[in-house]
Write an enzyme that holds these catalytic residues in place. Sequence first.
Site: not given
Lengths: 245, 79, 79, 761
Positions: A86, A203, A205
């Site tokens: 990002c 993302h 994560e």
Amino acid sequence: MKFGVVIFPGSNCDEDAYHAAKDVFGQDAEYLWHKNTDVKGADVVILPGGFAHGDYLRTGAMARFSPIMGAVRAFADRGGPVLGICNGFQILLEAGLLPGAMLRNKGLKYCCQHVYLRVERTDTPFTAAARAGQVLRIPIGHGEGNYFAPPETVEKLEANRQVILRYTDPQGQINDEWNPNGSVGAIASICNERRNVVGMMPHPERACEPLLGGVDGRLIFESIVQTLRSAESLALQPSVVGRAS
Amino acid sequence: MRARVFVTLKPSVFDPQGRTIADALQSLGYDGVADVRQGKYFELDLATTEAARAKALAAEVADKLLANPVIETYRIEVD
Amino acid sequence: MRARVFVTLKPSVFDPQGRTIADALQSLGYDGVADVRQGKYFELDLATTEAARAKALAAEVADKLLANPVIETYRIEVD
Amino acid sequence: MIDLQVLQRHGLTREEYDRIVEFLGREPNLTELGIFSVMWSEHCSYKSSRVHLKTLPTKGPQVLQGPGENAGAVDIGEGLAAVFKIESHNHPSFIEPYQGAATGVGGIIRDIFTMGARPIALLNSLRFGSLEAPGTKRLLEGVVAGIAGYGNSIGIPTVGGEIVFEPSYSGNPLVNVFCLGIAKASDIIKGVASGVGNPVYYVGAKTGRDGIHGATMASAEFDEKSAEKRPAVQVGDPFMEKLLLEACLEVMRTDALVGIQDMGAAGLTCSTTEMGSRGGAGVEIDVSFVPQRETGMTPYEIMLSESQERMLLVAKRGREAEVERIFEKWDLHAVRIGEVTSDGVLRVKDRGSVVAEIPNRALTDEAPLYRRPATEPEYLREAQRLDLESLGDRSPEKRPLHGTGRVARGFQSGGDFLALLGSPTIGSKRWVYRQYDHMVRTSTINLPGMGAGVVRVRGTDRALALSVDGNGRYCYLDPHRGAMLAVAEAARNVACAGARPLGATNCLNFGNPERPAIMWQFAKAVEGIGEACRALDVPITGGNVSLYNETDGHAIYPTPVIGVVGLLERADRVVARRFREPGDAIVMLGDSRGELGGTEYLKVIHGLVRGVPPALDLAAERALQQLLVALSEERLVRSAHDCSDGGIAVTLAECCFDTAGMGAEVEIDRVRVAGNDAVNVAAALFGESASRVVIGVAPDDVTAVLQRAAAASVPAKVIGRTGGNRLRIAVAGETVIEVSVGEAERVWLSAIEKYFVKRVA
Ligand SMILES: Nc1ncnc2c1ncn2[C@@H]1O[C@H](COP(=O)(O)OP(=O)(O)O)[C@@H](O)[C@H]1O
Ligand SMILES: [Mg+2]
């Protein structure tokens, strides 16, 4: 192996990346303060999401001047794996470590939602554990993720197979309706020519634990862990996957 | 001195903000507005009193920080 | 004709964006840049060929859409 | 020098002025008058509301911090505290939607981290006029973008909220924002100044002439002249706030800090006075040390400025270098502007000479306190009358009391059902929450749209469920009951997620308290909140009062908004709104009485705001909530959704949404509320009886669920089964609604989005 997670003033996904590396995947992890000038022996460097330096001017525009970026560049030059997520991707673009630039999302609004991504290439340290053509469901959260590069650059990216992920529909078909930000070629992720530096808007994560409603992001972390592990066991030279120190 | 820097997207780059404004104007009945492009505008207060120096400094700052050459161009005025 | 609209925050309104850019420039060693104010810049392609008409139209559009009168002011140039 | 005009400009009455003179034993100077005016404003002093707020229950074994500090706190086990509060930013958001909402978010976040807590979640509660009305779209876009712009950059997920569209708010939208943080229970920091000689620091953005008189503005009605006050708009700087947040939390991890408070409304004045007052000390500052953005600022301006992103802190003497070093690390400069004194006086100097000197007590404890007259509003009796028999009658003299101008459409269950799903208040809020980063911090385990927002507590197995709720229409028709219903709904939403409600915060949005009818609404609502919080064991730990919400004499509906925080001991027990598996039993908990008063159905379909809101039996409500928590702990429930706006029909549809089109077959009981059978069917489908929840249960668990419910004296009944791709609802054997879930979901998803279709492709 050790993950280095950079903190710029204004980073806000630093803890999330650290948590994924350390708590979910059981790896060593250390924060790298933006004023540092080395990567402290990290085996992989993550530039996390957020709004480095407020991103008031242009996303990533100021972060590229941070002292740590010199170290990240040197690390990348030695072949070390670098992942920009990002805002991290935006910073890699501004720093010239990856080609292209980000424009405002086509809808002009910040957009936080799950998207579908097709894995285009598995020959990077961050997608090695995936299957080509595999469709992943991973969240995005950004206002400027509309990837742009001049036509020559896009052609070159395609020719060199540097496009790693594309936005698709759930079946893996490219379709404007499922391109959340208007990126050229539905590009969600690219790598550099040497393939060790990867930027992605989604993302991973945020999709590593069942409680969070999806685990497709694990592939990205599993890929790097697997790559580094085999590099370690084969004692490969930095040309494939560099050790920082 | 004051330098003014205008940063605009290159003509080849699609400008979603400008486009949205143009569409909005059309739907408001402003047919006379054929197109809109949106850019950024900076006013720099510079310590120097020499126009040439000011212009050079502003250009340096624009190259380095204010504009992204992949997508943008800029123009400078000094007064 | 083309009208150019510059929208800036009113002088009394705090401009964190400009402030942050100024700080960044200072830390990059550009001491000569005392302050930065950031604004928006619009280029309007207008169907008219009359400068006065163009200016009036641009002002109307600025009032309606481009500037937020609560915190911003604007200036128009026509060429 | 100080004449009546000056007093008026400062929002002070003659009597209040006399009081000031009495306290000081002399005439105040202008700086002092300014200080009094902001401290004695409604916003800071709660002069009209305090006598009522005192009646709220604020205690309980779980309460670590009740009202009075920057935020409240409850114990969530493992040595941790949940710190939370809600704030309004109604007036600023009306004047400048983006910045007003953004700075509202900034303010509530500071309230939380000031307590030593790391903010981990935001909620927002919004009220606008009808989306059809001119200007609403622009307001909505600006407010949502402002909340997003600020919260997203700081990296605090916005995990839930509510939005209601009612003409009553068209001249006065409501923007309430809620923030929750986590702190070590033992390390909660307070906003106190103590220890004579300890240094007082200023850190954050420089002071400009922003919002001077902002606090007094929030305490005066809008009128045409409010346009003149417009330069009072402040621009938020989320990047600065992020730096402050990280730096302050880092300073707090040392023990070099005595106390800290943000400079919110009334800026330096409020923070210096309140900190001194809480610590039983005085604070002396020299305004010439205050970092200034503009030149030539007077002490008056510096003391009253409301520039954002500023903090005041008191450090321990001898630890200055440590504190300064941490701020430097974050590129912030902490500036010493004064010190703590022993005399309980706020003393302001300018380059050494005293420019204001006021005992703290005069500004805080001794601020005026009003028990304003309250009388029942004239509209009430008439508005509460609802003639169900004549519902279908559309003759002109039966025009709605507060109609929306819509032509009533008669009784067609299917059509009415879709109209309700497509109404912006009921429809999906995706257009809004997609603009909010709701996943940052990788802790959100119930995303927005799934009922209460749920965030796990990192480092533990626990999670917290959060909900904000309020129903202005109910409160308009019966403020006491409406307020109780708001508490019940917020707590019920939390319990639906499987969490035990622990505590509540409230934001009381009302009109001009100087009008007895408004004051009556206020008093009744506070009574209702107190009663419900006591019965449901959710003490109030703090909140905010926003009065004078009216434009040109038109007050908003009385709108108390309640935020409830609940605890899940095991995060993996979390329950969400949507059905999980085909073939599951659908169980209705609670009684349906077909109550139509004040419902969304009456408003949307018949253009009526009438009747009395649904009854609430607090004991039954409590039993229901306890049952829900127990069922989730035992993993006996797969989904749970509160039955509120739009009644059971809408609830069932929402349970089917986000399931890739899973349907349900349901049969519900007939109710008898009118002679007209069409009315009875509508009442069964769309009535909004309280204390009801629809749950999805695996077939093997049905017996156990019904047993648990019986043991808890909660009415429970299997009303149908999930499966297929259509939603079919029968009332007493007769199918009255049958739609494809896909079609219904499209209507629901586009309820707000359809107003914003024109976008770049
Ligand atoms: N302003 C908002 N911001 C974020 N989420 C929202 C907002 N408004 C509504 N939502 C989400 O949409 C869902 C439906 O809201 P609401 O109709 O109030 O639900 P309920 O009836 O369960 O209280 C909830 O999960 C809520 O969190
Ligand atoms: Mg609700």
